[in-house]
Design a protein around this motif. Sequence first.
Motif, PDB file in Angstrom:
ATOM      1  N   THR A 127      16.575  37.531  41.836  1.00 36.04           N
ATOM      2  CA  THR A 127      16.611  37.614  43.173  1.00 36.04           C
ATOM      3  C   THR A 127      16.662  39.127  43.824  1.00 36.04           C
ATOM      4  O   THR A 127      16.442  39.247  44.882  1.00 36.04           O
ATOM      5  CB  THR A 127      17.891  36.623  43.933  1.00 36.04           C
ATOM      6  OG1 THR A 127      19.081  37.430  43.433  1.00 36.04           O
ATOM      7  CG2 THR A 127      17.777  35.337  43.555  1.00 36.04           C
ATOM      8  N   ASP A 176      18.213  42.675  38.984  1.00 42.74           N
ATOM      9  CA  ASP A 176      18.290  41.561  38.194  1.00 42.74           C
ATOM     10  C   ASP A 176      17.229  41.692  37.192  1.00 42.74           C
ATOM     11  O   ASP A 176      17.350  40.913  36.193  1.00 42.74           O
ATOM     12  CB  ASP A 176      18.156  40.313  38.834  1.00 42.74           C
ATOM     13  CG  ASP A 176      19.344  39.928  39.665  1.00 42.74           C
ATOM     14  OD1 ASP A 176      20.440  40.490  39.243  1.00 42.74           O
ATOM     15  OD2 ASP A 176      19.488  39.232  40.975  1.00 42.74           O
ATOM     16  N   CYS A 232      33.189  46.838  37.798  1.00 42.32           N
ATOM     17  CA  CYS A 232      31.761  45.917  37.682  1.00 42.32           C
ATOM     18  C   CYS A 232      31.985  44.698  36.724  1.00 42.32           C
ATOM     19  O   CYS A 232      31.182  43.912  36.897  1.00 42.32           O
ATOM     20  CB  CYS A 232      30.925  47.125  36.946  1.00 42.32           C
ATOM     21  SG  CYS A 232      30.257  48.396  38.006  1.00 42.32           S
ATOM     22  N   ARG A 281      33.814  42.614  37.250  1.00 42.47           N
ATOM     23  CA  ARG A 281      34.368  41.447  38.036  1.00 42.47           C
ATOM     24  C   ARG A 281      32.939  40.845  39.181  1.00 42.47           C
ATOM     25  O   ARG A 281      33.060  40.012  39.761  1.00 42.47           O
ATOM     26  CB  ARG A 281      35.315  41.634  39.064  1.00 42.47           C
ATOM     27  CG  ARG A 281      36.515  42.012  38.188  1.00 42.47           C
ATOM     28  CD  ARG A 281      37.612  42.371  39.223  1.00 42.47           C
ATOM     29  NE  ARG A 281      37.502  43.306  40.233  1.00 42.47           N
ATOM     30  CZ  ARG A 281      38.235  43.906  40.813  1.00 42.47           C
ATOM     31  NH1 ARG A 281      39.603  43.846  40.635  1.00 42.47           N
ATOM     32  NH2 ARG A 281      37.952  45.024  41.757  1.00 42.47           N
ATOM     33  N   ALA A 282      31.644  41.471  38.924  1.00 40.95           N
ATOM     34  CA  ALA A 282      30.786  41.182  39.839  1.00 40.95           C
ATOM     35  C   ALA A 282      29.855  39.903  39.566  1.00 40.95           C
ATOM     36  O   ALA A 282      29.747  39.123  40.535  1.00 40.95           O
ATOM     37  CB  ALA A 282      29.626  42.279  39.919  1.00 40.95           C
ATOM     38  N   CYS A 283      29.778  39.607  38.286  1.00 39.47           N
ATOM     39  CA  CYS A 283      29.030  38.518  37.773  1.00 39.47           C
ATOM     40  C   CYS A 283      29.074  38.307  36.381  1.00 39.47           C
ATOM     41  O   CYS A 283      29.751  39.336  35.520  1.00 39.47           O
ATOM     42  CB  CYS A 283      27.566  38.401  38.094  1.00 39.47           C
ATOM     43  SG  CYS A 283      26.538  39.730  37.463  1.00 39.47           S
ATOM     44  N   ARG A 284      28.645  37.163  35.816  1.00 42.25           N
ATOM     45  CA  ARG A 284      28.755  36.992  34.206  1.00 42.25           C
ATOM     46  C   ARG A 284      28.154  37.910  33.326  1.00 42.25           C
ATOM     47  O   ARG A 284      28.538  38.634  32.512  1.00 42.25           O
ATOM     48  CB  ARG A 284      28.658  35.492  33.922  1.00 42.25           C
ATOM     49  CG  ARG A 284      28.671  35.021  32.581  1.00 42.25           C
ATOM     50  CD  ARG A 284      28.499  33.734  32.224  1.00 42.25           C
ATOM     51  NE  ARG A 284      29.415  33.007  33.050  1.00 42.25           N
ATOM     52  CZ  ARG A 284      28.825  31.855  33.682  1.00 42.25           C
ATOM     53  NH1 ARG A 284      27.632  31.389  33.573  1.00 42.25           N
ATOM     54  NH2 ARG A 284      30.009  30.925  34.335  1.00 42.25           N
ATOM     55  N   ARG A 285      26.818  38.230  33.734  1.00 40.26           N
ATOM     56  CA  ARG A 285      26.011  39.315  33.218  1.00 40.26           C
ATOM     57  C   ARG A 285      26.643  40.566  33.162  1.00 40.26           C
ATOM     58  O   ARG A 285      26.628  41.262  32.107  1.00 40.26           O
ATOM     59  CB  ARG A 285      24.451  39.360  33.750  1.00 40.26           C
ATOM     60  CG  ARG A 285      23.839  40.369  32.851  1.00 40.26           C
ATOM     61  CD  ARG A 285      22.340  40.488  33.758  1.00 40.26           C
ATOM     62  NE  ARG A 285      21.654  41.033  32.917  1.00 40.26           N
ATOM     63  CZ  ARG A 285      20.597  41.915  33.527  1.00 40.26           C
ATOM     64  NH1 ARG A 285      20.392  41.602  34.622  1.00 40.26           N
ATOM     65  NH2 ARG A 285      19.802  42.871  32.986  1.00 40.26           N
ATOM     66  N   TRP A 286      27.250  41.161  34.236  1.00 42.06           N
ATOM     67  CA  TRP A 286      27.900  42.549  34.034  1.00 42.06           C
ATOM     68  C   TRP A 286      29.153  42.467  33.547  1.00 42.06           C
ATOM     69  O   TRP A 286      29.660  43.253  32.957  1.00 42.06           O
ATOM     70  CB  TRP A 286      27.967  43.060  35.647  1.00 42.06           C
ATOM     71  CG  TRP A 286      26.899  43.150  36.583  1.00 42.06           C
ATOM     72  CD1 TRP A 286      25.531  43.002  36.193  1.00 42.06           C
ATOM     73  CD2 TRP A 286      26.610  44.381  37.328  1.00 42.06           C
ATOM     74  NE1 TRP A 286      24.509  43.477  36.808  1.00 42.06           N
ATOM     75  CE2 TRP A 286      25.124  44.621  37.815  1.00 42.06           C
ATOM     76  CE3 TRP A 286      27.445  44.888  37.930  1.00 42.06           C
ATOM     77  CZ2 TRP A 286      24.908  45.351  38.394  1.00 42.06           C
ATOM     78  CZ3 TRP A 286      27.089  45.890  38.898  1.00 42.06           C
ATOM     79  CH2 TRP A 286      25.788  46.064  39.321  1.00 42.06           C
ATOM     80  N   TYR A 287      29.808  41.358  33.528  1.00 40.78           N
ATOM     81  CA  TYR A 287      30.946  41.244  32.708  1.00 40.78           C
ATOM     82  C   TYR A 287      30.685  41.410  31.341  1.00 40.78           C
ATOM     83  O   TYR A 287      31.423  42.025  30.470  1.00 40.78           O
ATOM     84  CB  TYR A 287      31.889  39.899  33.055  1.00 40.78           C
ATOM     85  CG  TYR A 287      33.070  39.624  32.014  1.00 40.78           C
ATOM     86  CD1 TYR A 287      34.230  39.900  32.785  1.00 40.78           C
ATOM     87  CD2 TYR A 287      32.925  38.954  30.779  1.00 40.78           C
ATOM     88  CE1 TYR A 287      35.474  39.541  31.977  1.00 40.78           C
ATOM     89  CE2 TYR A 287      33.856  38.741  30.161  1.00 40.78           C
ATOM     90  CZ  TYR A 287      35.195  39.087  30.562  1.00 40.78           C
ATOM     91  OH  TYR A 287      36.304  38.926  29.751  1.00 40.78           O
TER      92      TYR A 287
END
Length: 82
Positions: free
Chosen positions: A6, A10, A32, A34-40
């Motif tokens: 999106t 990404d 970072c 905590r932003a999203c699963r990929r960034w985790y």
Amino acid sequence: MAFPPTTLIDILPDPVLLHVLSYLSTPQLCRCARACRRWYNLAWDPRLWSTIRLTGELLNYFNSLYVAKIFDILHHYSLYIY
């Protein structure tokens, strides 16, 4: 089910994002994650954890969870803190 990208960030491949993340400090990497699963997953890549700096940060319970995660990574990959 994977959702289509999106935002422009990404569509960046993981190696490019890892390179960008390599310029961040320890506290910034933890934020970072905590932003999203990929960034985790990217933020906890062992290649980013050659140096750990905790100076200037208030180490509260929430931050100590990240420190525990860091030590788990170091132990798993037989890395040491100097």
